[in-house]
Design an enzyme around this catalytic site. Structure first.
Site, PDB file in Angstrom:
ATOM      1  N   GLY A   1       0.830  -1.196   0.000  1.00 45.18           N
ATOM      2  CA  GLY A   1       0.000   0.000   0.000  1.00 45.18           C
ATOM      3  C   GLY A   1       0.868   1.250   0.000  1.00 45.18           C
TER       4      GLY A   1
ATOM      5  N   ASN B   1      -7.031   4.262   9.568  1.00 46.62           N
ATOM      6  CA  ASN B   1      -6.544   3.031  10.193  1.00 46.62           C
ATOM      7  C   ASN B   1      -6.599   3.060  11.717  1.00 46.62           C
ATOM      8  OD1 ASN B   1      -4.537   5.056   9.345  1.00 46.62           O
ATOM      9  ND2 ASN B   1      -3.081   3.818  10.497  1.00 46.62           N
TER      10      ASN B   1
ATOM     11  N   GLN C   1      -7.486   0.467   4.253  1.00 45.88           N
ATOM     12  CA  GLN C   1      -8.266  -0.045   5.383  1.00 45.88           C
ATOM     13  C   GLN C   1      -9.730  -0.306   5.027  1.00 45.88           C
ATOM     14  OE1 GLN C   1      -7.441  -1.185   8.240  1.00 45.88           O
ATOM     15  NE2 GLN C   1      -5.341  -0.450   8.502  1.00 45.88           N
TER      16      GLN C   1
ATOM     17  N   SER D   1      -4.163  -3.065  -0.245  1.00 39.77           N
ATOM     18  CA  SER D   1      -3.042  -3.877   0.230  1.00 39.77           C
ATOM     19  C   SER D   1      -3.503  -5.282   0.584  1.00 39.77           C
ATOM     20  CB  SER D   1      -2.448  -3.204   1.468  1.00 39.77           C
ATOM     21  OG  SER D   1      -1.502  -4.067   2.073  1.00 39.77           O
TER      22      SER D   1
ATOM     23  N   HIS E   1      -2.198  -7.600   2.805  1.00 38.50           N
ATOM     24  CA  HIS E   1      -2.145  -8.175   4.156  1.00 38.50           C
ATOM     25  C   HIS E   1      -3.230  -7.644   5.083  1.00 38.50           C
ATOM     26  CE1 HIS E   1      -0.136  -5.016   6.705  1.00 38.50           C
ATOM     27  NE2 HIS E   1       0.076  -4.503   5.502  1.00 38.50           N
TER      28      HIS E   1
ATOM     29  N   THR F   1      10.185  -8.000 -11.876  1.00 39.56           N
ATOM     30  CA  THR F   1       9.477  -9.260 -12.129  1.00 39.56           C
ATOM     31  C   THR F   1       8.295  -9.372 -11.169  1.00 39.56           C
ATOM     32  OG1 THR F   1      11.509 -10.304 -12.843  1.00 39.56           O
ATOM     33  CG2 THR F   1       9.736 -11.782 -12.151  1.00 39.56           C
TER      34      THR F   1
ATOM     35  N   CYS G   1       4.695   6.236  23.847  1.00 40.70           N
ATOM     36  CA  CYS G   1       5.693   5.311  24.345  1.00 40.70           C
ATOM     37  C   CYS G   1       5.807   4.045  23.511  1.00 40.70           C
ATOM     38  CB  CYS G   1       5.382   4.946  25.782  1.00 40.70           C
ATOM     39  SG  CYS G   1       6.608   5.633  26.859  1.00 40.70           S
TER      40      CYS G   1
END
Lengths: 394, 201
Positions: free
Chosen positions: A72, A158, A186, A206, A208, A244, A332
């Site tokens: 993506g 997302n 998404q 995308s 995945h 390819t 964090c």
């Protein structure tokens, strides 16, 4: 030690669909280069084109309007980089009209490409969003000046799941003489997406995110839209994307999309019901929470919630110890020390960004997962608040 | 899924079983209280100590932390380290000591552990102040400009002397303003002051 695991991070990535696994295993035998004219090549080519047709038909496109790309991120980079073209001999008549309008809540692959365009003297506008994460169409109208060659607005966010009114956004872009791109990574496979209905010039998706493998994505380029290859080299993908073909990835993406076509419609209400149950359960059992995103215009399976007085990474890791996987907008956990740019853009206090988690559901989740989450989460939040400098239970 | 956890076993242990958390309601029993960081930056710590006045030894140390696993584990670890320590000894504890005791943290998490020792020193100073021992306060008089990253005006001066001329360069050297970002204006003003002072620019 609790061995139960619940995967609630489907916006990050998804497990392979069992049918996709089968396709991959079969595909391992098909090693020919799709560009070769001999039978080994022809065999691979046939399956690549079958996948192209499947992907195209799923989003209402023609097969020749689909390019296979590596991700993506690559699809998005390819489109935004059209604005860089200064060649007078290519099919990109965007020189001089090379500005971009996008939003403050895009994926980093759009944001950082946009920032780079800005550093190279392109006019770039980042539209702000309201508290639910939606852009203001009047802001957009004002932003699309005659300098703007491209408008890029994501379909579904997302992090908070908010959907934009892409049809209207595309109309405004076109009225102002700009091209329109949507990052639909998404959205595709979660809600119906039709390129003709939305009237987009470019769309990214995308593999995945839809139970396919990583390292494969697709870019829709409307017939006749200006286009320059982002990766130069051989003649693959009709000379529009060299390298390819990742034939195995393409077979798998085709299968993943075919399975979405079969399963998405029935799955959507089921996922929405689980999300609603989670939301109601959290609201009923934990005080001082704030739900992010749009109450109606949102993905069925994304729930972003912020807990006062609890820091997101701590929540994520206690949940991880209970076998539950979520993500967080906390600084964090980001590695960048900045809290989620999406949540910050919605204008909520920075504490809310630090204390937010994203629960994103997928096809493998069940109501039992929801029940387990609702058992585990309240004591975890209590425990964190109990240690906190800023939260005292009333 | 038998994968290695995100942090060391020590961190995991302190995160799962935090020691010496101050539960509600008895702050006034403590002789020294120190606070560092703030919620806007994503980390805030408070350290509470009890001191034996005869030996100036820490007899109890409790804490509260708003923050991530590293922050929680750091304060928990610190609270165990200082028990029975003399104040002047505890004063010398550094973030590195806490890190070592925890078995280390990933580079990008080190900043989460730098508040505990500072909060402890603030608590010890608080004790000295309340007990007429101001002369023992040796904490530098540097003024904190960036709460999130605990960057002081002295750090900014040092960065200017090292060649920082833009906010970006200052940020690269000190990480200033990478938390909530609210200090940017003050940081720029402080930097300009030092550039003027040392280089007349």
């Amino acid at each position: 030690m609790d061995t139960r695991t619940v995967y609630f991070d489907n916006n990050a990535t998804t497990p392979l669909h069992p049918e996709v696994k089968k396709t991959i295993i079969k595909g391992l035998e098909i090693f020919g280069n799709p560009s070769s004219m001999h039978q080994f090549g022809r065999e691979a080519r046939e399956l690549v084109e079958e996948s192209r047709a499947t992907v195209a038909s799923f989003i209402g496109a023609a097969p020749e309007e689909i390019l296979f790309v590596g991700s993506g991120s690559e699809a998005n980079n390819t489109v935004l980089s059209l604005l860089r073209c200064e060649s007078t001999s290519c099919a990109c008549p965007l020189s001089g009209k090379n500005g971009l309008v996008t939003t403050a809540i895009e994926h980093p692959c759009v944001l950082n490409t946009a920032r780079d365009l800005g550093r190279h003297n392109h006019a770039v506008t980042f539209l702000g969003v309201d508290k639910h994460g939606r852009i203001d169409l009047d802001d957009l109208r004002r932003a699309v000046t005659d300098k703007i060659g491209l408008v890029s607005v994501m379909l579904a966010n997302n992090e908070i799941g908010t959907l934009q009114d892409i049809k209207e956004v595309a109309r405004i872009a076109h009225e102002a003489g700009a091209l329109f791109h949507t990052d639909a990574v998404q959205a595709v496979g979660k809600i119906p997406v039709d390129v003709k209905d939305l009237d987009v010039d470019f769309l990214s998706l995308s593999g995945h995110k839809i139970y396919g493998p990583k390292g494969i994505g697709a870019l829709y380029v409307k017939k006749g839209a200006p286009y320059c290859p982002f990766i130069l080299g051989g003649h693959q993908e009709s000379g529009r994307r060299a390298g390819t073909e990742n034939s195995l990835g393409i077979f798998a993406l085709g299968k993943a999309v075919a399975m979405r076509a079969l399963e998405m419609t029935d799955e959507e209400p089921r996922i929405r019901a689980m999300r609603d149950a989670l939301k109601a359960g959290i609201a009923a059992s934990i005080p001082d929470v704030l739900f992010m995103g749009h109450p109606e215009h949102c993905l069925p399976g994304t729930l972003n919630v912020s807990f006062a007085g609890a820091e997101g990474e701590a929540i994520l890791l206690y949940l991880d110890l209970a076998g539950i996987a979520v993500s967080t907008g906390s600084a964090c956990a980001s590695g960048s020390l900045d809290p989620s740019h999406v949540i910050m853009a919605t204008g909520v206090p920075v504490e809310n960004a630090h204390g937010s988690i994203r629960i994103s559901l997928g096809r493998e989740n069940t109501m039992d997962d929801v029940t387990y989450m609702l058992e585990q989460l309240p004591p975890i939040i209590n425990r964190i608040r109990d240690m906190s400098t800023v939260y005292r239970r009333r | 899924m038998a994968t290695k956890w995100t942090y060391s076993d020590k961190v995991k242990d302190h995160f799962m079983n935090p020691r010496n958390v101050l539960r509600e309601g008895n702050e006034e029993d403590f002789h020294g209280i120190g606070k560092t960081g703030n919620v806007k930056c994503g980390d805030e710590m408070m350290v509470f100590i009890k001191v034996d006045p005869a030996t100036l030894t820490i007899t109890d140390c409790k804490w509260q932390t708003y923050g991530c696993a590293s922050a929680i584990a750091s304060t928990s670890m610190l609270s165990e380290m200082v028990l029975g320590m003399k104040l002047d000894e505890a004063y010398k504890i550094t973030a590195k000591d806490i890190l070592n005791a925890l078995g280390g943290l990933p580079d990008n998490k080190v900043h989460c552990s730098v508040l505990g020792d500072k909060a402890l020193r603030v608590a010890i100073d608080d004790y000295y102040r309340k007990n007429g021992m101001e002369d023992r306060i040796t904490t530098q008089t540097a003024k904190i400009v960036c709460e999130c990253m605990q960057v002081t005006d002295e750090d900014i001066e040092h960065a200017v002397l090292e060649g920082a001329r833009s906010f970006q360069e200052l940020q690269d050297m000190t990480k200033i303003g990478t938390g909530c970002g609210e200090c940017q204006e003050q940081a720029m003003a402080t930097m300009s002051g030092y550039i003027q002072k040392h280089f007349g620019l």
